[in-house]
Structure formats: structure tokens, C-alpha cells
Design a protein around this motif. Structure first.
Motif, PDB file in Angstrom:
ATOM      1  N   UNK A  99     -10.869  -6.603 -15.380  1.00 45.30           N
ATOM      2  CA  UNK A  99      -9.894  -5.810 -16.123  1.00 45.30           C
ATOM      3  C   UNK A  99      -8.926  -6.706 -16.899  1.00 45.30           C
ATOM      4  N   UNK A 100      -8.748  -7.936 -16.450  1.00 45.78           N
ATOM      5  CA  UNK A 100      -7.822  -8.861 -17.104  1.00 45.78           C
ATOM      6  C   UNK A 100      -8.438  -9.584 -18.299  1.00 45.78           C
ATOM      7  N   UNK A 101      -9.744  -9.395 -18.528  1.00 47.99           N
ATOM      8  CA  UNK A 101     -10.380 -10.047 -19.669  1.00 47.99           C
ATOM      9  C   UNK A 101      -9.757  -9.558 -20.968  1.00 47.99           C
ATOM     10  N   UNK A 102      -9.585 -10.476 -21.900  1.00 50.88           N
ATOM     11  CA  UNK A 102      -9.113 -10.082 -23.224  1.00 50.88           C
ATOM     12  C   UNK A 102     -10.216  -9.261 -23.896  1.00 50.88           C
ATOM     13  N   UNK A 103      -9.836  -8.521 -24.912  1.00 54.20           N
ATOM     14  CA  UNK A 103     -10.819  -7.716 -25.653  1.00 54.20           C
ATOM     15  C   UNK A 103     -11.924  -8.618 -26.210  1.00 54.20           C
ATOM     16  N   UNK A 104     -11.527  -9.759 -26.711  1.00 50.82           N
ATOM     17  CA  UNK A 104     -12.491 -10.702 -27.282  1.00 50.82           C
ATOM     18  C   UNK A 104     -13.465 -11.212 -26.226  1.00 50.82           C
ATOM     19  N   UNK A 105     -12.939 -11.630 -25.080  1.00 50.05           N
ATOM     20  CA  UNK A 105     -13.780 -12.138 -23.991  1.00 50.05           C
ATOM     21  C   UNK A 105     -14.682 -11.026 -23.450  1.00 50.05           C
ATOM     22  N   UNK A 109     -18.717 -11.376 -23.536  1.00 51.86           N
ATOM     23  CA  UNK A 109     -19.499 -11.333 -22.279  1.00 51.86           C
ATOM     24  C   UNK A 109     -20.456 -10.154 -22.280  1.00 51.86           C
ATOM     25  N   UNK A 110     -19.989  -8.989 -22.692  1.00 58.05           N
ATOM     26  CA  UNK A 110     -20.854  -7.817 -22.731  1.00 58.05           C
ATOM     27  C   UNK A 110     -22.006  -8.039 -23.716  1.00 58.05           C
ATOM     28  N   UNK A 111     -21.723  -8.624 -24.869  1.00 54.94           N
ATOM     29  CA  UNK A 111     -22.767  -8.923 -25.848  1.00 54.94           C
ATOM     30  C   UNK A 111     -23.834  -9.850 -25.289  1.00 54.94           C
ATOM     31  N   UNK A 162     -20.308  -3.155 -14.224  1.00 52.93           N
ATOM     32  CA  UNK A 162     -18.974  -3.558 -13.749  1.00 52.93           C
ATOM     33  C   UNK A 162     -18.026  -3.797 -14.921  1.00 52.93           C
ATOM     34  N   UNK A 163     -18.514  -4.463 -15.951  1.00 52.88           N
ATOM     35  CA  UNK A 163     -17.678  -4.698 -17.132  1.00 52.88           C
ATOM     36  C   UNK A 163     -17.273  -3.383 -17.783  1.00 52.88           C
ATOM     37  N   UNK A 164     -18.238  -2.508 -17.964  1.00 49.66           N
ATOM     38  CA  UNK A 164     -17.943  -1.225 -18.605  1.00 49.66           C
ATOM     39  C   UNK A 164     -16.986  -0.390 -17.761  1.00 49.66           C
ATOM     40  N   UNK A 165     -17.171  -0.409 -16.462  1.00 46.77           N
ATOM     41  CA  UNK A 165     -16.274   0.351 -15.581  1.00 46.77           C
ATOM     42  C   UNK A 165     -14.860  -0.216 -15.634  1.00 46.77           C
ATOM     43  N   UNK A 166     -14.743  -1.542 -15.611  1.00 50.42           N
ATOM     44  CA  UNK A 166     -13.415  -2.170 -15.687  1.00 50.42           C
ATOM     45  C   UNK A 166     -12.743  -1.818 -17.001  1.00 50.42           C
ATOM     46  N   UNK A 167     -13.482  -1.845 -18.085  1.00 54.44           N
ATOM     47  CA  UNK A 167     -12.928  -1.497 -19.396  1.00 54.44           C
ATOM     48  C   UNK A 167     -12.516  -0.029 -19.411  1.00 54.44           C
TER      49      UNK A 167
END
Length: 177
Positions: A99-105, A109-111, A162-167
Motif C-alpha cells: 500500500x505504501x508503493x508510489x503510483x509509479x512503483x 511492478x504490476x507491468x 496482492x498488488x491490486x488488492x492493496x491499490x
């Protein structure tokens, strides 16, 4: 003084255990117990943890109880006292870090993960690792390699979720990316 590439990467793999052991030898007992506690996937007795952390049973018990009080460990039994990792604590910590990842990061990572997922789909001609039988995919390598690919693909998909859920949790009102 400029650090060499080898110094930045750390010791070679064959020396890793020795280097870790050396760092733990110089660490205080609470740190040694914590490091051992991170590996407790099964209920483990205090005496076994103390032996692995190279400290007294009383010191291990004191540190283990503290780790249980803050949620890192779960005390499974009282007599004899056994402890194991509290997986929900580690899931919570991981979610918070994501959840603390910047929008850019996050997008980077998702890409990367989506690209790897697509690569596996193209390689095996199926949409999901669940649709793979390693024994039927001998044209892609030996069955062991296919098993490894299945495990990696599943891990990639877990990370994407996990990334999508955190976002999703940090952006109320937005759909999943």
C-alpha cells in the motif's frame, strides 16, 4: 571509497550460510530469537528455538512471549510451550508495504508481473497455471522445469492479486486495476 560489484552483491551463495551465521553470532539474543522465529512454520518448542538461537531457554522464552504479545508469533501450546509464525501478521505487513508503493512503483511492478504472466500464457498456450499438467508438457522441458514454471506463474498471479488488492484498499471508490 568505491564499493566493488561483488561487495554490493554480498557473499557468493555457497558462503551465504556462513555469513548469516557470523552475523547472528554477533547479534544480541533477541535478534537471534527473532531470526529463528521468522522460520517457524510448525509449532516449535522453546528448547529447540533456544538451541537454534544459541541462547538460554529463559531468554528464548522471554523473547518469544514478547513476539507473541505483539502478534509476530502464535503460542500454540502452553506445556510444553510451542510457537509458530503468525501468518496473518506477515500478510498484514506485506499488504501495508504494498500500500505504501508510489503510483509509479506500483505501475512498474504490476507491468512487470503482467508481462511475465503473459509470457507464461504464450509459452504454454493456456490462460492459467491450473490448466497445466507438467507430464503433458514435455516439449517445454523436463517435467521438473514445468513444475518450477507452474510455481513461479502461481506466485506471479498471487503477487498481481496482492498488488491490486492493496491499490484497491488505498483508493476507495476505484475498481481493481
Amino acid at each position: 571509497m568505491r564499493m566493488t560489484e561483488n561487495a554490493r552483491r554480498g557473499p557468493p551463495p555457497e558462503d551465504f550460510s556462513a555469513a548469516l551465521g557470523e552475523r547472528l553470532d554477533n547479534a544480541p539474543a533477541d535478534e537471534r530469537v527473532y531470526r529463528v522465529a521468522l522460520e517457524l512454520t510448525d509449532p516449535t518448542r522453546v528448547s529447540d528455538i533456544a538451541a537454534r538461537a544459541e541462547c538460554s531457554k529463559n531468554a528464548a522464552r522471554r523473547h518469544l512471549n514478547r513476539l507473541a504479545d505483539i502478534g509476530v508469533l502464535t503460542k500454540v501450546t502452553e506445556n510444553p510451550a510451542t510457537f509458530e509464525r503468525n501468518e496473518s501478521y506477515f500478510a498484514w505487513r506485506r499488504k501495508n508495504r504494498l500500500m505504501e508503493l508510489s503510483e509509479r512503483e506500483y505501475k512498474r511492478r504490476l507491468g512487470e508481473l503482467l508481462s511475465e504472466d503473459e509470457g507464461y500464457r504464450e509459452t504454454y498456450g493456456v490462460d492459467s497455471p491450473d490448466n497445466l499438467d507438467p507430464l503433458e508438457y514435455h516439449d517445454y522441458g523436463d517435467s521438473e522445469q514445468v513444475w518450477l514454471d507452474i510455481s513461479n506463474w502461481e506466485a506471479i498471479r498471487t503477487e498481481i492479486r496482492a498488488l491490486r488488492q492493496a491499490k484497491h484498499d488505498t483508493s476507495p471508490g476505484e475498481g481493481l486495476v
